[in-house]
Write an enzyme that holds these catalytic residues in place. Structure first.
Site, PDB file in Angstrom:
ATOM      1  N   THR A   2      65.239  24.719  58.367  1.00 37.09           N
ATOM      2  CA  THR A   2      64.852  26.050  57.908  1.00 37.09           C
ATOM      3  C   THR A   2      64.637  26.048  56.409  1.00 37.09           C
ATOM      4  O   THR A   2      64.763  25.021  55.764  1.00 37.09           O
ATOM      5  CB  THR A   2      65.948  27.082  58.276  1.00 37.09           C
ATOM      6  OG1 THR A   2      65.398  28.370  58.214  1.00 37.09           O
ATOM      7  CG2 THR A   2      67.154  26.984  57.383  1.00 37.09           C
ATOM      8  N   GLY A 158      56.745  27.672  54.186  1.00 38.88           N
ATOM      9  CA  GLY A 158      56.314  27.782  55.581  1.00 38.88           C
ATOM     10  C   GLY A 158      54.961  27.140  55.835  1.00 38.88           C
ATOM     11  O   GLY A 158      54.691  26.661  56.942  1.00 38.88           O
ATOM     12  N   CYS A 161      56.221  23.001  55.354  1.00 36.34           N
ATOM     13  CA  CYS A 161      57.308  22.428  56.161  1.00 36.34           C
ATOM     14  C   CYS A 161      57.167  22.827  57.633  1.00 36.34           C
ATOM     15  O   CYS A 161      57.132  24.018  57.949  1.00 36.34           O
ATOM     16  CB  CYS A 161      58.652  22.907  55.614  1.00 36.34           C
ATOM     17  SG  CYS A 161      60.067  22.351  56.581  1.00 36.34           S
ATOM     18  N   THR A 164      59.816  25.286  59.156  1.00 39.09           N
ATOM     19  CA  THR A 164      59.913  26.605  58.534  1.00 39.09           C
ATOM     20  C   THR A 164      58.727  27.435  58.995  1.00 39.09           C
ATOM     21  O   THR A 164      57.595  26.967  58.950  1.00 39.09           O
ATOM     22  CB  THR A 164      59.890  26.471  56.989  1.00 39.09           C
ATOM     23  OG1 THR A 164      60.997  25.668  56.580  1.00 39.09           O
ATOM     24  CG2 THR A 164      59.970  27.824  56.314  1.00 39.09           C
TER      25      THR A 164
END
Length: 175
Positions: A2, A158, A161, A164
């Site tokens: 995350t 986001g 990754c 994410t």
């Protein structure tokens, strides 16, 4: 994993995180709430790592906050001590960012308590380095609010990754 990021700017502290829960290379859930308010809404906390482990740590940290009348640093150090010395807790795989109106901290899975650099930016998780880099650039080069910086940093993480997503939970405290 995350991405969790925290920015403190102009009397405001903001903690935000994405909502993706992964099991290996599979997305299990896209709307998890990894940032929460603790201690009657006076403390913000976000986690990266194992979800069940993090909820255990949230509970333990909230107990420490109650025990130490909301003193963030003392509660974090006491949690870190327990995390380091208790056999069951040592197996928990998670990291926390915690913040109140005065300070922000990272509590690691090896029992470290880390304070931020002078820029008051913290980030953890698989996208943490992307979010940290973005937040630092935005703090140094814009007049954006802490909330806007957290949101933009999470969006950048986001986009880069795979662990994410862009379903964010963002909480803030005024000073």
């Amino acid at each position: 994993m995350t991405t969790i990021v925290s920015v403190r700017r102009n009397g405001q502290v903001v903690v935000g995180g994405d909502g993706q829960v992964s099991l290996g290379n599979t997305v299990m859930k896209g709307n998890a709430r990894k940032v929460r308010r603790l201690y009657n809404g006076k403390v913000l906390a976000g986690f990266a790592g194992g979800t069940a482990d993090a909820f255990t740590l949230f509970e333990l940290f909230e107990r420490k906050l109650e025990m130490h009348q909301g003193h963030l640093l003392k509660s974090a150090v006491e949690l870190a001590k327990d995390w380091r010395t208790d056999r069951a807790l040592r197996k928990l795989e998670a990291m926390l960012i915690v913040a109140d109106e005065k300070e922000s901290l990272i509590i690691t899975g090896i029992g470290d308590v880390v304070q931020p650099e002078e820029d008051q930016i913290l980030a953890i998780g698989s996208g943490g380095n992307y979010a940290l880099s973005a937040a630092r650039a935005l703090v140094e080069n814009t007049e954006l609010s802490a909330h806007e910086i957290v949101e933009k940093s999470l969006r950048i993480a986001g986009d880069i990754c795979v662990f994410t997503n862009t379903n964010f939970t963002i909480e803030e405290l005024p000073n």
